[in-house]
Structure formats: structure tokens, C-alpha cells
Design a protein around this motif. Structure first.
Motif, PDB file in Angstrom:
ATOM      1  N   THR A  65     -37.326  38.631 -31.879  1.00  0.00           N
ATOM      2  CA  THR A  65     -36.883  37.267 -31.602  1.00  0.00           C
ATOM      3  C   THR A  65     -37.431  36.358 -32.685  1.00  0.00           C
ATOM      4  N   ILE A  66     -36.516  35.701 -33.378  1.00  0.00           N
ATOM      5  CA  ILE A  66     -36.878  34.785 -34.456  1.00  0.00           C
ATOM      6  C   ILE A  66     -37.227  33.438 -33.840  1.00  0.00           C
ATOM      7  N   ILE A  67     -38.381  32.905 -34.245  1.00  0.00           N
ATOM      8  CA  ILE A  67     -38.819  31.598 -33.760  1.00  0.00           C
ATOM      9  C   ILE A  67     -38.065  30.534 -34.556  1.00  0.00           C
ATOM     10  N   ALA A  68     -36.862  30.228 -34.096  1.00  0.00           N
ATOM     11  CA  ALA A  68     -36.004  29.233 -34.746  1.00  0.00           C
ATOM     12  C   ALA A  68     -34.897  28.852 -33.776  1.00  0.00           C
ATOM     13  N   ASP A  69     -34.466  27.619 -33.815  1.00  0.00           N
ATOM     14  CA  ASP A  69     -33.277  27.146 -33.106  1.00  0.00           C
ATOM     15  C   ASP A  69     -33.143  27.704 -31.684  1.00  0.00           C
ATOM     16  N   GLN A  70     -34.053  27.396 -30.810  1.00  0.00           N
ATOM     17  CA  GLN A  70     -34.044  27.846 -29.412  1.00  0.00           C
ATOM     18  C   GLN A  70     -34.258  29.351 -29.250  1.00  0.00           C
ATOM     19  N   GLY A  71     -34.653  30.025 -30.325  1.00  0.00           N
ATOM     20  CA  GLY A  71     -34.894  31.464 -30.292  1.00  0.00           C
ATOM     21  C   GLY A  71     -33.646  32.252 -30.603  1.00  0.00           C
ATOM     22  N   LEU A  72     -33.730  33.085 -31.641  1.00  0.00           N
ATOM     23  CA  LEU A  72     -32.603  33.909 -32.065  1.00  0.00           C
ATOM     24  C   LEU A  72     -32.983  35.379 -31.923  1.00  0.00           C
ATOM     25  N   ASP A  81     -43.400  35.320 -15.615  1.00  0.00           N
ATOM     26  CA  ASP A  81     -43.528  36.560 -16.392  1.00  0.00           C
ATOM     27  C   ASP A  81     -43.294  36.273 -17.873  1.00  0.00           C
ATOM     28  N   TYR A  82     -42.230  35.521 -18.146  1.00  0.00           N
ATOM     29  CA  TYR A  82     -41.906  35.141 -19.525  1.00  0.00           C
ATOM     30  C   TYR A  82     -43.033  34.303 -20.130  1.00  0.00           C
ATOM     31  N   TYR A  83     -43.472  33.294 -19.406  1.00  0.00           N
ATOM     32  CA  TYR A  83     -44.501  32.376 -19.893  1.00  0.00           C
ATOM     33  C   TYR A  83     -45.788  33.133 -20.233  1.00  0.00           C
ATOM     34  N   ASN A  84     -46.195  34.038 -19.359  1.00  0.00           N
ATOM     35  CA  ASN A  84     -47.451  34.775 -19.558  1.00  0.00           C
ATOM     36  C   ASN A  84     -47.348  35.904 -20.575  1.00  0.00           C
ATOM     37  N   ASN A  85     -46.138  36.387 -20.853  1.00  0.00           N
ATOM     38  CA  ASN A  85     -45.972  37.576 -21.699  1.00  0.00           C
ATOM     39  C   ASN A  85     -44.964  37.397 -22.830  1.00  0.00           C
ATOM     40  N   HIS A  86     -44.544  36.175 -23.118  1.00  0.00           N
ATOM     41  CA  HIS A  86     -43.416  36.013 -24.044  1.00  0.00           C
ATOM     42  C   HIS A  86     -43.678  36.589 -25.439  1.00  0.00           C
ATOM     43  N   LYS A  87     -44.907  36.551 -25.925  1.00  0.00           N
ATOM     44  CA  LYS A  87     -45.169  37.128 -27.257  1.00  0.00           C
ATOM     45  C   LYS A  87     -44.928  38.640 -27.239  1.00  0.00           C
ATOM     46  N   LYS A  88     -45.399  39.285 -26.208  1.00  0.00           N
ATOM     47  CA  LYS A  88     -45.211  40.733 -26.063  1.00  0.00           C
ATOM     48  C   LYS A  88     -43.740  41.049 -25.743  1.00  0.00           C
ATOM     49  N   PHE A  89     -43.179  40.338 -24.778  1.00  0.00           N
ATOM     50  CA  PHE A  89     -41.801  40.585 -24.353  1.00  0.00           C
ATOM     51  C   PHE A  89     -40.803  40.406 -25.495  1.00  0.00           C
ATOM     52  N   MET A  90     -40.966  39.326 -26.244  1.00  0.00           N
ATOM     53  CA  MET A  90     -39.915  38.900 -27.162  1.00  0.00           C
ATOM     54  C   MET A  90     -40.083  39.446 -28.583  1.00  0.00           C
ATOM     55  N   ARG A  91     -41.266  39.983 -28.911  1.00  0.00           N
ATOM     56  CA  ARG A  91     -41.526  40.503 -30.269  1.00  0.00           C
ATOM     57  C   ARG A  91     -41.193  39.428 -31.312  1.00  0.00           C
ATOM     58  N   LEU A  92     -41.954  38.368 -31.254  1.00  0.00           N
ATOM     59  CA  LEU A  92     -41.707  37.169 -32.052  1.00  0.00           C
ATOM     60  C   LEU A  92     -41.947  37.402 -33.536  1.00  0.00           C
ATOM     61  N   ILE A  93     -41.041  36.852 -34.345  1.00  0.00           N
ATOM     62  CA  ILE A  93     -41.197  36.861 -35.798  1.00  0.00           C
ATOM     63  C   ILE A  93     -40.816  35.487 -36.337  1.00  0.00           C
ATOM     64  N   ASN A  94     -41.314  35.186 -37.525  1.00  0.00           N
ATOM     65  CA  ASN A  94     -40.944  33.957 -38.215  1.00  0.00           C
ATOM     66  C   ASN A  94     -39.740  34.213 -39.104  1.00  0.00           C
ATOM     67  N   ILE A 149     -37.712  37.933 -41.731  1.00  0.00           N
ATOM     68  CA  ILE A 149     -36.408  38.548 -41.457  1.00  0.00           C
ATOM     69  C   ILE A 149     -35.998  39.555 -42.524  1.00  0.00           C
ATOM     70  N   PHE A 150     -36.034  39.158 -43.793  1.00  0.00           N
ATOM     71  CA  PHE A 150     -35.525  40.048 -44.842  1.00  0.00           C
ATOM     72  C   PHE A 150     -36.390  41.280 -45.015  1.00  0.00           C
ATOM     73  N   GLU A 151     -37.678  41.163 -44.793  1.00  0.00           N
ATOM     74  CA  GLU A 151     -38.560  42.329 -44.857  1.00  0.00           C
ATOM     75  C   GLU A 151     -38.230  43.295 -43.718  1.00  0.00           C
ATOM     76  N   ILE A 152     -37.966  42.789 -42.541  1.00  0.00           N
ATOM     77  CA  ILE A 152     -37.604  43.626 -41.393  1.00  0.00           C
ATOM     78  C   ILE A 152     -36.269  44.317 -41.639  1.00  0.00           C
ATOM     79  N   LEU A 153     -35.322  43.606 -42.223  1.00  0.00           N
ATOM     80  CA  LEU A 153     -34.007  44.198 -42.509  1.00  0.00           C
ATOM     81  C   LEU A 153     -34.092  45.326 -43.535  1.00  0.00           C
TER      82      LEU A 153
END
Length: 167
Positions: free
Chosen positions: A111-118, A144-157, A161-165
Motif C-alpha cells: 500500500t502506497i502512502i499517497a492519495d488516500q492509499g493506493l 483491527d485496522y487502526y491497531n495493525n495497519h502498518k502490518k496489514f497494509m505493508r506500507l511503502i512510500n 515503488i520503482f525499486e519494488i517493481l
């Protein structure tokens, strides 16, 4: 507005009411579709069941190195994710579909931390499967989301993106 600014030869936009090129639901579109895609953007009905169907249908038609992007994955307040919609700023419970995708072995989800989450879904084996005891994703609560969103969503900046791709 965004669709009209995308300057590529072949593009399809699906919406039952306005915009795009096909006036139908995404379910109807995928039933009759015979094309494959490099990129699919999902930003329709913000309800877990529909978003999950759109993701599952998209997976069937995405090319090997294709990307699926899902809008509205990071609600900032509880009323932004309530079903039915109760607030003008609404993400719905899209986040639950991303959590489910994180548990699937055949797609790699971030999940990209941008524009409401992508939500960024790649057509490759999951490199960090989310292990959960509760697999009734529809019944997950905002707590559940509030307490675990970093783990649940696998947040990236955005910068990642391009390194992950490339991986």
C-alpha cells in the motif's frame, strides 16, 4: 478527469454512470472481456465484496509484469470507512480487500502512502505473506485496522515503488 489525461493508445474505462469508454458495471465488463492488460486501476464501489471481485477479476486479465492499482485503501478516520457511506470523504472498507490480498500466495501486495492509499498488486508470488488467525476479512473492524495497519497494509512510500517493481 484523470482518465482523459492518460495519453496512451489503448485504454478502457468502465463506469455504469459517467466517464470512461464502457457504460457498464465492472462485473459486466469482466464477463465479456477478452483482452489482457498491463495496468488496471480500481476505483469503483468502495465496498469490500465488490473491490475483492474487481481484484480477482483483474488478476485473470493482468499481463505477467502487469500492475493493479487500487484507490482508497487508507481511511484516516472510522467514518471514512463505514458501510453504508455516512461521510462525504469516503474510502469504504477497501482496506479489507487489501488485507485479504496480503494473505494470498500468488500476488504481491503493498500500500502506497499517497492519495488516500493506493494498493499496489503485482502479478508475482507474494514475498511477504500476511499470516492471520482471523480470516473472516469482512468482519474485521476499524479497531483491527487502526491497531495493525502498518502490518496489514505493508506500507511503502512513493519513492520505493520503482525499486519494488524491479525486484
Amino acid at each position: 478527469v484523470n482518465f482523459s489525461k492518460i495519453n496512451i493508445k489503448n485504454k478502457i474505462g468502465v463506469d455504469p454512470q459517467t466517464g470512461g469508454t464502457h457504460r457498464m458495471t465492472s462485473d459486466e465488463f469482466f464477463k465479456q472481456n477478452n483482452s489482457s492488460f498491463d495496468f488496471i486501476f480500481i476505483d469503483g464501489l468502495h465496498v469490500y465484496e465488490q473491490v475483492l471481485r474487481d481484484i480477482e477479476n483483474s488478476i485473470k486479465f493482468i499481463n505477467n509484469n502487469g500492475v493493479i492499482l487500487v484507490h482508497d485503501c487508507l481511511p484516516s478516520k472510522i467514518w471514512h470507512q463505514t458501510i453504508p457511506q455516512t461521510h462525504s470523504s469516503w474510502n469504504g472498507d477497501v482496506w479489507k480487500a487489501i488485507v485479504k490480498c496480503r494473505t494470498m500466495s500468488k500476488i504481491d501486495t503493498y500500500t502506497i502512502i499517497a492519495d488516500q492509499g493506493l494498493g499496489l498488486i503485482l502479478n508475482r508470488n507474494n514475498r511477504e505473506i500476511l499470516e492471520l488467525k482471523n480470516t473472516n476479512f469482512k468482519n474485521l473492524k476499524f479497531k483491527d485496522y487502526y491497531n495493525n495497519h502498518k502490518k496489514f497494509m505493508r506500507l511503502i512510500n512513493e519513492s520505493e515503488i520503482f525499486e519494488i517493481l524491479k525486484k
